[in-house]
Design a protein around this motif. Structure first.
Motif, PDB file in Angstrom:
ATOM      1  N   VAL A 218      14.616  -2.258  14.432  1.00 48.45           N
ATOM      2  CA  VAL A 218      13.922  -3.256  13.918  1.00 48.45           C
ATOM      3  C   VAL A 218      14.785  -4.617  13.404  1.00 48.45           C
ATOM      4  CG1 VAL A 218      11.923  -4.805  12.215  1.00 48.45           C
ATOM      5  CG2 VAL A 218      11.416  -2.646  13.910  1.00 48.45           C
ATOM      6  N   ILE A 219      14.543  -5.560  14.200  1.00 52.33           N
ATOM      7  CA  ILE A 219      15.109  -6.923  13.058  1.00 52.33           C
ATOM      8  C   ILE A 219      14.168  -7.938  12.588  1.00 52.33           C
ATOM      9  CG2 ILE A 219      17.810  -8.639  12.801  1.00 52.33           C
ATOM     10  CD1 ILE A 219      18.712  -7.187  15.416  1.00 52.33           C
ATOM     11  N   ILE A 220      14.198  -7.736  11.624  1.00 52.97           N
ATOM     12  CA  ILE A 220      13.236  -9.340  10.794  1.00 52.97           C
ATOM     13  C   ILE A 220      14.487 -10.536  10.314  1.00 52.97           C
ATOM     14  CG2 ILE A 220      11.532  -9.913   8.531  1.00 52.97           C
ATOM     15  CD1 ILE A 220      10.875  -6.471   9.098  1.00 52.97           C
ATOM     16  N   THR A 221      13.919 -11.523  10.700  1.00 58.97           N
ATOM     17  CA  THR A 221      14.687 -12.180  10.352  1.00 58.97           C
ATOM     18  C   THR A 221      13.932 -12.749   9.381  1.00 58.97           C
ATOM     19  OG1 THR A 221      13.850 -13.884  12.080  1.00 58.97           O
ATOM     20  CG2 THR A 221      15.612 -13.068  12.708  1.00 58.97           C
ATOM     21  N   LEU A 222      15.645 -13.334   8.804  1.00 54.63           N
ATOM     22  CA  LEU A 222      15.009 -13.870   6.771  1.00 54.63           C
ATOM     23  C   LEU A 222      15.009 -14.757   6.424  1.00 54.63           C
ATOM     24  CD1 LEU A 222      15.486 -10.172   5.526  1.00 54.63           C
ATOM     25  CD2 LEU A 222      12.703 -11.765   5.792  1.00 54.63           C
ATOM     26  N   GLY A 223      14.568 -16.405   7.405  1.00 49.27           N
ATOM     27  CA  GLY A 223      15.144 -17.259   7.370  1.00 49.27           C
ATOM     28  C   GLY A 223      16.690 -17.108   6.416  1.00 49.27           C
ATOM     29  N   PRO A 224      16.791 -18.359   5.316  1.00 47.87           N
ATOM     30  CA  PRO A 224      18.228 -18.158   4.075  1.00 47.87           C
ATOM     31  C   PRO A 224      17.758 -16.590   3.026  1.00 47.87           C
ATOM     32  CG  PRO A 224      16.036 -19.063   3.701  1.00 47.87           C
ATOM     33  CD  PRO A 224      15.754 -18.704   4.799  1.00 47.87           C
ATOM     34  N   GLN A 225      17.553 -16.369   4.164  1.00 46.06           N
ATOM     35  CA  GLN A 225      17.826 -13.836   3.404  1.00 46.06           C
ATOM     36  C   GLN A 225      18.660 -14.032   4.309  1.00 46.06           C
ATOM     37  OE1 GLN A 225      14.431 -12.741   0.756  1.00 46.06           O
ATOM     38  NE2 GLN A 225      13.692 -13.618   1.422  1.00 46.06           N
ATOM     39  N   GLY A 226      18.850 -14.127   5.273  1.00 44.25           N
ATOM     40  CA  GLY A 226      19.311 -13.589   6.177  1.00 44.25           C
ATOM     41  C   GLY A 226      18.622 -12.923   7.134  1.00 44.25           C
ATOM     42  N   SER A 227      18.497 -11.833   7.336  1.00 45.11           N
ATOM     43  CA  SER A 227      18.176 -10.599   8.520  1.00 45.11           C
ATOM     44  C   SER A 227      18.119  -9.357   7.709  1.00 45.11           C
ATOM     45  CB  SER A 227      18.525 -10.479   9.726  1.00 45.11           C
ATOM     46  OG  SER A 227      19.403 -10.059   9.536  1.00 45.11           O
ATOM     47  N   LEU A 228      17.255  -8.683   8.203  1.00 50.65           N
ATOM     48  CA  LEU A 228      16.935  -6.909   7.845  1.00 50.65           C
ATOM     49  C   LEU A 228      16.863  -5.900   9.230  1.00 50.65           C
ATOM     50  CD1 LEU A 228      16.075  -4.859   4.453  1.00 50.65           C
ATOM     51  CD2 LEU A 228      14.119  -4.708   6.458  1.00 50.65           C
ATOM     52  N   PHE A 229      18.099  -4.723   9.467  1.00 45.32           N
ATOM     53  CA  PHE A 229      17.900  -4.363  10.390  1.00 45.32           C
ATOM     54  C   PHE A 229      17.396  -2.858   9.592  1.00 45.32           C
ATOM     55  CE2 PHE A 229      20.699  -0.670  12.421  1.00 45.32           C
ATOM     56  CZ  PHE A 229      20.082  -1.314  14.113  1.00 45.32           C
ATOM     57  N   ALA A 230      17.076  -2.020  10.587  1.00 43.98           N
ATOM     58  CA  ALA A 230      16.406  -0.608  10.840  1.00 43.98           C
ATOM     59  C   ALA A 230      16.428  -0.291  12.215  1.00 43.98           C
ATOM     60  CB  ALA A 230      15.045  -0.947   9.941  1.00 43.98           C
ATOM     61  N   SER A 231      17.115   1.112  11.466  1.00 46.71           N
ATOM     62  CA  SER A 231      17.022   1.926  13.036  1.00 46.71           C
ATOM     63  C   SER A 231      15.831   3.206  12.794  1.00 46.71           C
ATOM     64  CB  SER A 231      18.658   2.207  13.231  1.00 46.71           C
ATOM     65  OG  SER A 231      19.014   3.760  11.755  1.00 46.71           O
ATOM     66  N   GLY A 232      15.634   3.380  11.559  1.00 49.43           N
ATOM     67  CA  GLY A 232      14.938   4.859  11.664  1.00 49.43           C
ATOM     68  C   GLY A 232      15.328   6.003  10.600  1.00 49.43           C
ATOM     69  N   GLN A 233      16.739   5.344  10.642  1.00 45.40           N
ATOM     70  CA  GLN A 233      18.043   6.398   9.992  1.00 45.40           C
ATOM     71  C   GLN A 233      18.970   5.685   8.960  1.00 45.40           C
ATOM     72  OE1 GLN A 233      18.678   6.539  13.352  1.00 45.40           O
ATOM     73  NE2 GLN A 233      16.662   7.896  13.792  1.00 45.40           N
ATOM     74  N   SER A 234      18.439   4.087   8.931  1.00 48.47           N
ATOM     75  CA  SER A 234      19.319   3.357   8.094  1.00 48.47           C
ATOM     76  C   SER A 234      18.736   1.824   8.096  1.00 48.47           C
ATOM     77  CB  SER A 234      20.707   3.464   8.438  1.00 48.47           C
ATOM     78  OG  SER A 234      21.136   2.202   9.318  1.00 48.47           O
ATOM     79  N   VAL A 235      19.144   1.133   6.962  1.00 51.87           N
ATOM     80  CA  VAL A 235      18.557  -0.356   6.257  1.00 51.87           C
ATOM     81  C   VAL A 235      19.238  -1.136   6.250  1.00 51.87           C
ATOM     82  CG1 VAL A 235      16.917  -1.792   5.709  1.00 51.87           C
ATOM     83  CG2 VAL A 235      16.183   0.789   6.480  1.00 51.87           C
ATOM     84  N   GLU A 236      19.484  -1.872   6.899  1.00 52.90           N
ATOM     85  CA  GLU A 236      21.281  -2.487   6.200  1.00 52.90           C
ATOM     86  C   GLU A 236      20.510  -4.674   6.116  1.00 52.90           C
ATOM     87  OE1 GLU A 236      25.740  -3.625   6.885  1.00 52.90           O
ATOM     88  OE2 GLU A 236      24.151  -2.607   8.650  1.00 52.90           O
TER      89      GLU A 236
END
Length: 305
Positions: A218-236
């Protein structure tokens, strides 16, 4: 050989007028300007992928009208393969948009030909799907068609991206297992997960719930805050490049198209996310939807600076 990206989705002609304010019910106002601009989330993402280095095919429907001819010509001008762009009776999809002096807008979308993109139409272009490295879908065409493409993409072993936009409710549960990358924005992630998404922490919770539902990543786009990437094993968290925003129209579509083009060209997930973010950041410094989407050389120049 450029990467192969196939976009299955919508094409709209945006009919945009500007006025000092939005009209009230029953009121007639004098507009200040009018423009017709090629749009639709599917077409925007196809244009973004093409400008950002991918070889792109578009599967969709346009009407047998003047707008349909213009929408097809706009894609062909970007060297996008339109063999699977079907002309159907009736009108092309349109978006009627009024924008006021504060950049607030009111929009009415008429699906038109987009509503006639059925699973049978897509199945007739199976060879196009088979040639893909990456398949992208959105939610501006019939849901049963999106479901068919996700399932078929999984059967063919392709990388499948779903941009769940517009999203107002949870996705069908059986879709998730066919999605490699689910890319919602904050409001879409909230609608899909049932959780408020207004911070990095809440975005992480929503992403965890969507992965638990079966999405690959999952990649959630957050506008000026960038984006959050989650794989189930890690979050960045990936911070957004700093730019002066003029118009955020099509920023999300630019990110999706750029991410897909970069991923299909062999870049890592992290590299593809950063590439998509730079492309999206550049798009918000320009007005309009497709006119704002940058080229590969634009992104390369920005990164070099």
């Amino acid at each position: 050989m450029p990467a192969k990206v196939v976009v299955v989705g919508s094409l709209n002609m945006d009919l945009v007028t500007r006025a000092q304010r939005l009209p009230r019910a029953g009121e007639t106002l004098h507009g200040e300007s009018f423009a017709t601009v090629s749009g639709g989330k599917g077409a925007n993402q196809a244009v973004a992928s093409a400008r950002l280095g991918a070889q792109v095919s578009m599967i969709g429907c346009v009407g047998e009208d003047a707008y349909g001819e213009q929408l097809r010509a706009a894609l062909q001008a970007e060297q996008i393969d339109c063999q699977a762009l079907t002309s159907v009776e009736g009108s092309s999809g349109v978006a009627l948009i009024v924008v006021d002096d504060n950049s607030q807008n009111a929009i009415v979308i008429v699906a038109g030909a987009n509503g006639l993109l059925t699973p049978d139409v897509v199945a007739g272009f199976d060879t196009v799907l088979m040639a893909a490295d990456v398949i992208i879908c959105q939610l501006e065409v019939p849901m049963q068609t999106v479901g068919y493409v996700l399932t078929r993409g999984r059967e063919l072993g392709k990388t499948v991206i779903l941009n769940p936009a517009p999203a107002t409710s949870p996705l069908p549960a059986d879709w998730y297992s066919s999605i490699d990358y689910l890319i919602p924005n904050e409001s879409e992630a909230s609608a899909l997960s049932g959780l408020p998404v207004d911070s990095l922490e809440s975005a992480e919770l929503a992403a965890s719930r969507l992965i638990a539902a079966g999405a690959g990543k999952v990649i959630i786009t957050l506008g000026p805050q960038g984006s959050l990437f989650a794989s189930g094993q890690s979050v960045e968290h990936f911070p957004a490049p700093k730019v002066k925003a003029v118009d955020t129209t099509a920023a999300g579509d630019t990110f999706v198209g750029g991410f897909a083009a970069a991923l299909a060209s062999g870049k890592s997930e992290a590299e593809a996310i950063r590439f998509g973010q730079v492309a999206a950041a550049l798009s918000v410094t320009r007005a309009g939807a497709q006119p704002s989407i940058p080229s590969l050389s634009d992104v390369q120049a920005f990164k070099a600076s």
